[in-house]
Design a protein around this motif. Structure first.
Motif, short mmCIF file in Angstrom:
data_model
loop_
_atom_site.label_atom_id
_atom_site.label_comp_id
_atom_site.label_asym_id
_atom_site.label_seq_id
_atom_site.Cartn_x
_atom_site.Cartn_y
_atom_site.Cartn_z
N UNK A 1 0.72 6.70 -15.19
CA UNK A 1 1.52 7.59 -16.03
C UNK A 1 2.85 6.94 -16.45
N UNK A 2 3.23 5.86 -15.76
CA UNK A 2 4.43 5.09 -16.12
C UNK A 2 4.08 3.90 -17.01
N UNK A 3 2.81 3.77 -17.35
CA UNK A 3 2.39 2.67 -18.22
C UNK A 3 1.78 1.48 -17.51
N UNK A 4 1.59 1.58 -16.20
CA UNK A 4 0.99 0.48 -15.45
C UNK A 4 -0.53 0.52 -15.56
N UNK A 5 -1.12 -0.64 -15.50
CA UNK A 5 -2.57 -0.78 -15.47
C UNK A 5 -2.94 -1.33 -14.10
N UNK A 6 -3.83 -0.64 -13.41
CA UNK A 6 -4.25 -1.06 -12.08
C UNK A 6 -5.29 -2.16 -12.19
N UNK A 7 -5.03 -3.29 -11.54
CA UNK A 7 -5.93 -4.44 -11.61
C UNK A 7 -6.75 -4.61 -10.33
N UNK A 8 -6.47 -3.80 -9.32
CA UNK A 8 -7.27 -3.83 -8.11
C UNK A 8 -6.65 -4.64 -6.98
N UNK A 9 -7.51 -4.95 -6.00
CA UNK A 9 -7.05 -5.66 -4.80
C UNK A 9 -7.64 -7.07 -4.72
N UNK B 1 -2.12 0.45 3.74
CA UNK B 1 -2.69 -0.23 2.58
C UNK B 1 -3.58 0.70 1.75
N UNK B 2 -4.32 1.57 2.42
CA UNK B 2 -5.22 2.47 1.73
C UNK B 2 -4.49 3.51 0.87
N UNK B 3 -3.20 3.72 1.13
CA UNK B 3 -2.43 4.64 0.30
C UNK B 3 -2.27 4.13 -1.13
N UNK B 4 -2.49 2.84 -1.33
CA UNK B 4 -2.37 2.27 -2.66
C UNK B 4 -3.25 2.96 -3.68
N UNK B 5 -4.43 3.40 -3.24
CA UNK B 5 -5.34 4.07 -4.17
C UNK B 5 -4.78 5.41 -4.65
N UNK C 1 3.60 -5.08 -10.42
CA UNK C 1 3.80 -4.51 -9.10
C UNK C 1 2.84 -5.18 -8.14
N UNK C 2 3.39 -5.65 -7.04
CA UNK C 2 2.63 -6.19 -5.92
C UNK C 2 2.83 -5.19 -4.79
N UNK C 3 1.80 -4.44 -4.44
CA UNK C 3 1.92 -3.38 -3.45
C UNK C 3 1.31 -3.84 -2.13
N UNK C 4 2.16 -3.98 -1.12
CA UNK C 4 1.76 -4.50 0.18
C UNK C 4 1.92 -3.44 1.26
N UNK C 5 1.13 -3.55 2.30
CA UNK C 5 1.39 -2.78 3.50
C UNK C 5 2.59 -3.42 4.19
N UNK D 1 -2.35 -4.54 -3.67
CA UNK D 1 -2.77 -3.83 -4.88
C UNK D 1 -1.91 -4.41 -5.99
N UNK D 2 -2.51 -4.70 -7.12
CA UNK D 2 -1.78 -5.34 -8.21
C UNK D 2 -1.83 -4.48 -9.47
N UNK D 3 -0.68 -4.31 -10.09
CA UNK D 3 -0.54 -3.53 -11.32
C UNK D 3 0.27 -4.36 -12.32
N UNK D 4 -0.03 -4.19 -13.60
CA UNK D 4 0.80 -4.81 -14.63
C UNK D 4 1.13 -3.76 -15.69
N UNK D 5 2.21 -4.03 -16.42
CA UNK D 5 2.68 -3.09 -17.43
C UNK D 5 3.04 -3.85 -18.70
N UNK D 6 2.61 -3.31 -19.81
CA UNK D 6 3.02 -3.83 -21.11
C UNK D 6 2.11 -4.90 -21.67
N UNK D 7 2.15 -5.00 -22.98
CA UNK D 7 1.51 -6.10 -23.70
C UNK D 7 2.42 -6.43 -24.87
N UNK D 8 3.22 -7.47 -24.76
CA UNK D 8 3.19 -8.44 -23.68
C UNK D 8 3.65 -7.84 -22.35
#
Length: 168
Positions: A78-86, A66-70, A105-109, A93-100
């Protein structure tokens, strides 16, 4: 069509383009963070052929630790994702991309209960046409009642999801 503006909830009919977009995005992600990845899954309604969905590609990334998420934040940014944290959604770990917003991305162990349940529910809907149609009808009803409240829309699907998970 991809993209869901902030504060809006709407559904569009399933399209093969969503599968193609997932595969393309999966490759971009693997090129950036492959050393941390165990697997990448297309999850959510866009991953279920024939099911109308909010036009956002949900991606589950299994990581070894799980700690590898950081370590993945800057490469994914660099792919346009915004990190929203845990703390946005449990156990990930949650990431979103784009507006709209076009991708999440839902990053799980590996082994996360939340991931296991996501995959079980997706696979059940993929293989059970009656449940898929029942879920679609529920989503349409909830959309009518919660067009401008995405959290209430999502929360009210929980009983159906839990009932499915209890029987599989």
């Amino acid at each position: 069509m991809l993209g869901l503006p902030k504060g809006e909830v709407f559904l569009v009919p399933w399209t093969e383009d969503w599968s193609k977009e997932f595969l393309s995005e999966k490759e971009r992600i693997q090129n950036k963070i492959s050393r941390f990845i165990e697997d990448i899954h297309h999850i959510g309604s866009t991953a279920v052929k024939g099911l109308s969905a909010k036009p956002i590609i949900d991606i589950a990334i299994e990581i070894k630790d799980f700690n590898d998420g950081k370590h993945c934040v800057i490469p994914l940014e660099s792919l346009g994702y915004s990190y929203k944290g845990i703390n946005i959604l449990p156990d990930r770990h949650y990431f979103s991309k784009g507006e709209p917003r076009t991708h999440q991305i839902h990053m799980y162990q590996t082994g996360s209960n939340f991931l296991v349940e996501q995959l079980k529910f997706r696979d059940y809907l993929r293989s059970n046409g009656d449940a898929r149609m029942e879920y679609q009808e529920l989503k349409i009803q909830l959309l009518k009642a919660n067009k401008h409240n995405k959290h209430k829309y999502a929360d009210e699907k929980t009983n159906f999801v839990n009932a499915v998970l209890a029987k599989i």
